[in-house]
Design an enzyme around this catalytic site. Structure first.
Site, short mmCIF file in Angstrom:
data_model
loop_
_atom_site.label_atom_id
_atom_site.label_comp_id
_atom_site.label_asym_id
_atom_site.label_seq_id
_atom_site.Cartn_x
_atom_site.Cartn_y
_atom_site.Cartn_z
CD GLU A 293 -3.83 -6.07 3.99
OE1 GLU A 293 -4.65 -5.42 4.67
OE2 GLU A 293 -2.62 -5.79 3.92
CD GLU B 120 -2.99 -1.25 2.20
OE1 GLU B 120 -3.09 -0.27 2.97
OE2 GLU B 120 -3.73 -2.25 2.28
#
Length: 289
Positions: free
Chosen positions: A231, A127
């Protein structure tokens, strides 16, 4: 990281689900509570591993656990550099990585990965395009993050030549600036979460898994790599949760590169913007009245 109770591993070789397929998405989990330990549909076991202050003895145990269940390992290595009282600045972490200060941390992990029998994919510093302040390594200048990522992959490849490497943006606009090049990416990971209250506040209705996945998927599809939801989490009513569960395991003609989804079976540790607090993605908690 996941630290499940280990059984005696058998000799069955684990399969590698990170392959483009027309079948329904393979399923896996980050599962520190063991809720998916007996799930026969699960083929991926995810670990979250800080590279400082970690008990590396858990890695061989995780290998045995995965082998026993015929699962591959997805190891998210987070370059956290902190003590109990402080965390170094983004610039200090960046400069330390690029100068080689933390090479030994990565080397220690990758040496153990190189000895594993399970198929392993390494996901480092995920991320990176996120601007919300959560990760020390996020929102660096793209050239700096790319240089750091390449350094870690080069180092790890020497110790663990059979491992695969995942580039894992959150899925936000501008992620392409952080792409390190085809030679450094075997699979792309994305983060996809469904929060029913946020859906209805913003859209006036429930969003579907496909709606949540599409923006990030479209941004990375042009790289022509297998894509995984590294995720996945969802919180809402029974109907909302059941639909997300079913939809996340389907195959989609509009997402031909999607190979697998990995459920994040943990409570959020960083507050969501907009006053949504800390969503609890745990499967024992994520169904709301």
């Amino acid at each position: 990281m996941t630290c499940p109770t280990m059984g005696d591993a058998d000799s069955t070789a684990a399969t590698d689900p990170f392959q483009t397929s027309s079948a329904a998405s393979a399923f896996g989990s980050y599962d520190p509570y063991g809720d998916f330990s007996t799930d026969k549909t699960a083929s991926i076991e995810e670990l979250f591993l800080p590279w400082e202050d970690v008990d590396l003895a858990t890695l061989p145990l995780a290998d045995a656990y995965a082998l026993q269940r015929n699962r591959s390992l997805l190891i998210t290595i987070e370059p956290w550099t902190w003590s109990k009282d402080w965390r170094i600045t983004p610039n200090e972490l960046r400069d330390g990585i690029l100068s080689g200060k933390y090479d030994a941390n990565m080397q220690a992990i990758c040496n153990l990965v190189g000895a594993m029998k399970s198929p392993v994919t390494i996901r480092w510093a995920q991320e990176m395009e996120d601007k919300n302040g959560r990760f020390t390594w996020a929102n660096w200048a793209p050239k700096d993050w790319i240089a750091a990522y390449k350094r870690e992959v080069d180092l790890c490849r020497k110790a663990a030549p059979a491992a695969k490497y995942m580039w894992s943006p959150k899925g936000e606009e501008g992620l392409e600036k952080y792409y390190p090049g085809d030679d450094y990416v075997d699979v792309i990971g994305l983060s996809v979460f469904g929060l029913q209250k946020k859906d209805n506040d913003e859209a006036g209705r429930d969003r579907t898994f496909a709606e949540a996945l599409k923006p990030g998927y479209d941004r990375v599809a042009g790289f022509n790599k297998p894509i995984e939801v590294a995720e996945l989490g969802y919180v809402g009513t029974q109907e909302y949760v059941s639909k997300w569960d079913a939809d996340s395991r389907k195959s989609y003609s509009e997402f031909p590169a999607l190979t697998s989804v990995v459920y994040f079976n943990q409570k959020e540790t960083w507050p969501w913007l907009g006053g949504y607090g800390l969503p609890d993605w745990r499967v024992t908690q994520h169904i709301l009245p």
